[in-house]
Design an enzyme around this catalytic site. Structure first.
Site, mmCIF file in Angstrom:
data_model
loop_
_atom_site.group_PDB
_atom_site.id
_atom_site.type_symbol
_atom_site.label_atom_id
_atom_site.label_comp_id
_atom_site.label_asym_id
_atom_site.label_seq_id
_atom_site.Cartn_x
_atom_site.Cartn_y
_atom_site.Cartn_z
ATOM 1 N N TYR A 264 -13.200 3.919 8.829
ATOM 2 C CA TYR A 264 -12.241 2.889 9.265
ATOM 3 C C TYR A 264 -12.799 2.006 10.391
ATOM 4 O O TYR A 264 -12.021 1.407 11.137
ATOM 5 C CB TYR A 264 -10.936 3.539 9.713
ATOM 6 N N HIS B 272 -4.950 5.132 0.040
ATOM 7 C CA HIS B 272 -5.754 3.996 0.507
ATOM 8 C C HIS B 272 -6.446 3.391 -0.705
ATOM 9 O O HIS B 272 -6.836 4.121 -1.620
ATOM 10 C CB HIS B 272 -6.823 4.454 1.515
ATOM 11 N N LYS C 210 -4.376 10.455 0.817
ATOM 12 C CA LYS C 210 -4.471 10.833 2.225
ATOM 13 C C LYS C 210 -3.864 12.226 2.468
ATOM 14 O O LYS C 210 -3.191 12.771 1.583
ATOM 15 C CB LYS C 210 -3.761 9.769 3.071
ATOM 16 N N THR D 125 1.174 -1.899 2.298
ATOM 17 C CA THR D 125 0.742 -0.948 3.337
ATOM 18 C C THR D 125 1.952 -0.376 4.068
ATOM 19 O O THR D 125 2.055 0.833 4.272
ATOM 20 C CB THR D 125 -0.177 -1.659 4.366
ATOM 21 N N ARG E 288 -4.047 -1.834 -6.001
ATOM 22 C CA ARG E 288 -3.204 -2.260 -4.876
ATOM 23 C C ARG E 288 -1.768 -2.498 -5.340
ATOM 24 O O ARG E 288 -0.817 -2.238 -4.596
ATOM 25 C CB ARG E 288 -3.812 -3.485 -4.195
ATOM 26 N N ARG F 137 3.649 4.109 -2.809
ATOM 27 C CA ARG F 137 4.122 4.166 -1.414
ATOM 28 C C ARG F 137 5.643 4.132 -1.336
ATOM 29 O O ARG F 137 6.240 4.771 -0.467
ATOM 30 C CB ARG F 137 3.476 3.043 -0.604
ATOM 31 N N GLU G 70 -17.132 1.242 0.836
ATOM 32 C CA GLU G 70 -16.333 2.483 0.819
ATOM 33 C C GLU G 70 -16.839 3.467 -0.240
ATOM 34 O O GLU G 70 -16.858 4.681 -0.008
ATOM 35 C CB GLU G 70 -14.857 2.136 0.604
ATOM 36 N N ASN H 55 0.876 6.686 4.690
ATOM 37 C CA ASN H 55 1.266 5.893 3.518
ATOM 38 C C ASN H 55 0.587 6.372 2.231
ATOM 39 O O ASN H 55 0.384 5.608 1.300
ATOM 40 C CB ASN H 55 1.045 4.396 3.781
ATOM 41 N N PHE I 136 -3.834 1.197 16.479
ATOM 42 C CA PHE I 136 -3.531 2.412 15.716
ATOM 43 C C PHE I 136 -4.777 3.216 15.335
ATOM 44 O O PHE I 136 -4.680 4.235 14.651
ATOM 45 C CB PHE I 136 -2.718 2.071 14.454
HETATM 46 P P1 CMP Z 1 -4.956 1.752 4.814
HETATM 47 O O1 CMP Z 1 -4.713 0.935 3.592
HETATM 48 O O2 CMP Z 1 -5.690 3.029 4.645
HETATM 49 O O3 CMP Z 1 -5.711 0.852 5.901
HETATM 50 C C1 CMP Z 1 -5.607 1.081 7.288
HETATM 51 C C2 CMP Z 1 -4.567 2.097 7.620
HETATM 52 O O4 CMP Z 1 -4.107 2.080 8.964
HETATM 53 C C3 CMP Z 1 -3.307 1.848 6.811
HETATM 54 O O5 CMP Z 1 -3.529 2.111 5.446
HETATM 55 C C4 CMP Z 1 -2.330 2.772 7.537
HETATM 56 O O6 CMP Z 1 -2.489 4.123 7.138
HETATM 57 C C5 CMP Z 1 -2.802 2.671 8.986
HETATM 58 N N1 CMP Z 1 -1.926 1.877 9.851
HETATM 59 C C6 CMP Z 1 -1.227 2.362 10.893
HETATM 60 N N2 CMP Z 1 -0.550 1.398 11.512
HETATM 61 C C7 CMP Z 1 -0.825 0.260 10.869
HETATM 62 C C8 CMP Z 1 -0.414 -1.082 11.056
HETATM 63 N N3 CMP Z 1 0.426 -1.459 12.038
HETATM 64 N N4 CMP Z 1 -0.867 -2.007 10.183
HETATM 65 C C9 CMP Z 1 -1.726 -1.658 9.193
HETATM 66 N N5 CMP Z 1 -2.150 -0.382 8.982
HETATM 67 C C10 CMP Z 1 -1.701 0.567 9.811
#
Ligand code: CMP
Length: 139
Positions: free
Chosen positions: A49, A115, A9, A91, A85, A102, A126, A112, A57
């Site tokens: 997304y 992805h 990211k 996450t 993962r 992370r 994706e 974070n 968010f």
């Molecule tokens: P990602 O794995 O890319 O999937 C969705 C993204 O939303 C996550 O990583 C974060 O970058 C973002 N995000 C922001 N807030 C939240 C939240 N509360 N829970 C999950 N994902 C979040």
């Protein structure tokens, strides 16, 4: 053999950890089948997304994902969705295990660093979102 989509990211690219992230993949037996650096538009980020479009968010996430370039990769290997993962960590960086990407670099639940697709169906969507067949190495 399985495939998954990985994104470094904008925060990961800005922190100069592209090399470290790729090294973690390569030293864990994961092959890169495609790779490119792109700068998403808001519409492109919203499309990627879309599954999160009703989450609070969503707007902030798609702004963040357009704030700078990203590195998009197709990873290949046995059980690579789960393996990726595991290497990424949770996450929420506060819950990420020691030794994960992370844990090392994330500063925020949103920022974070990486992805990774969470299931075979999402990986297929994706991968198709970012790559056409000619861009993917066949082994
Ligand atoms: P990602 O794995 O890319 O999937 C969705 C993204 O939303 C996550 O990583 C974060 O970058 C973002 N995000 C922001 N807030 C939240 C939240 N509360 N829970 C999950 N994902 C979040």
């Amino acid at each position: 053999m399985e495939r998954t989509l990985s994104i470094i990211k904008p925060d990961g690219v800005a922190k100069n950890v592209i090399g470290d992230v790729i090294k973690r993949f390569e030293t864990n037996g994961i092959k890169i089948a495609a790779i490119k650096m792109i700068h998403l538009t808001k519409t492109q980020a919203q499309g990627f997304y879309a599954v999160h479009k009703d989450r609070p968010f969503f707007d902030s996430l798609t702004d963040f994902m357009t704030s700078g370039p990203i590195v998009v990769m197709i990873l290949e290997g046995d059980d690579v969705i789960a393996k990726n993962r595991e290497l990424m960590g949770a996450t929420n960086f506060k819950e990420a295990a020691e030794g994960t990407i992370r844990k090392a670099y994330a500063t925020d639940i949103e920022k974070n660093v990486v992805h990774g697709s969470d299931a075979p169906e999402t990986a297929a969507f994706e991968i198709g979102y970012f790559f056409n067949d000619l861009e993917i190495q066949k082994r």
